[in-house]
Design a protein around this motif. Structure first.
Motif, PDB file in Angstrom:
ATOM      1  N   PRO A   4       5.007 -19.482   9.085  1.00 56.85           N
ATOM      2  CA  PRO A   4       4.012 -20.279   8.351  1.00 56.85           C
ATOM      3  C   PRO A   4       3.161 -21.108   9.307  1.00 56.85           C
ATOM      4  N   ASN A   5       1.941 -21.396   8.893  1.00 56.29           N
ATOM      5  CA  ASN A   5       1.012 -22.171   9.717  1.00 56.29           C
ATOM      6  C   ASN A   5       0.815 -23.560   9.130  1.00 56.29           C
ATOM      7  N   CYS A   6       0.477 -24.493   9.997  1.00 56.33           N
ATOM      8  CA  CYS A   6       0.227 -25.873   9.602  1.00 56.33           C
ATOM      9  C   CYS A   6      -1.015 -25.934   8.715  1.00 56.33           C
ATOM     10  N   PRO A   7      -0.940 -26.629   7.577  1.00 57.55           N
ATOM     11  CA  PRO A   7      -2.121 -26.732   6.715  1.00 57.55           C
ATOM     12  C   PRO A   7      -3.238 -27.578   7.320  1.00 57.55           C
ATOM     13  N   ARG A   8      -2.929 -28.426   8.298  1.00 54.91           N
ATOM     14  CA  ARG A   8      -3.937 -29.290   8.912  1.00 54.91           C
ATOM     15  C   ARG A   8      -4.658 -28.598  10.065  1.00 54.91           C
ATOM     16  N   CYS A   9      -3.892 -28.022  11.021  1.00 59.71           N
ATOM     17  CA  CYS A   9      -4.533 -27.474  12.224  1.00 59.71           C
ATOM     18  C   CYS A   9      -4.339 -25.967  12.396  1.00 59.71           C
ATOM     19  N   ALA A  10      -3.609 -25.319  11.504  1.00 59.63           N
ATOM     20  CA  ALA A  10      -3.378 -23.870  11.487  1.00 59.63           C
ATOM     21  C   ALA A  10      -2.519 -23.363  12.644  1.00 59.63           C
ATOM     22  N   SER A  11      -1.828 -24.256  13.360  1.00 63.78           N
ATOM     23  CA  SER A  11      -0.897 -23.841  14.415  1.00 63.78           C
ATOM     24  C   SER A  11       0.406 -23.373  13.782  1.00 63.78           C
ATOM     25  N   PRO A  12       1.149 -22.486  14.438  1.00 69.01           N
ATOM     26  CA  PRO A  12       2.432 -22.040  13.895  1.00 69.01           C
ATOM     27  C   PRO A  12       3.414 -23.212  13.799  1.00 69.01           C
ATOM     28  N   LEU A  13       4.172 -23.241  12.716  1.00 74.17           N
ATOM     29  CA  LEU A  13       5.174 -24.278  12.506  1.00 74.17           C
ATOM     30  C   LEU A  13       6.508 -23.821  13.069  1.00 74.17           C
ATOM     31  N   ASP A  14       7.346 -24.778  13.491  1.00 77.44           N
ATOM     32  CA  ASP A  14       8.670 -24.441  14.002  1.00 77.44           C
ATOM     33  C   ASP A  14       9.738 -25.108  13.151  1.00 77.44           C
TER      34      ASP A  14
END
Length: 50
Positions: A4-14
């Motif tokens: 999944p990606n961060c809703p704020r910056c679109a970076s991958p979540l860990d």
């Protein structure tokens, strides 16, 4: 399974699976707040038209 990606910056979540963390913007996101629902592929039709 896709990450999944961060809703704020679109970076991958860990981390996860209940609480995810964005290493880029340091945001904490609950899995319930993400749009990562399982969507099955549509089965191929038997005897497809020629």
């Amino acid at each position: 399974m896709m990450t999944p990606n961060c809703p704020r910056c679109a970076s991958p979540l860990d981390e996860g699976p209940i609480v995810y963390r964005c290493a880029h913007c340091r945001r904490t996101v609950y899995a319930a707040d993400l749009n990562n629902e399982y969507v099955p592929r549509t089965p191929a039709t038997a005897g497809a038209s020629r």
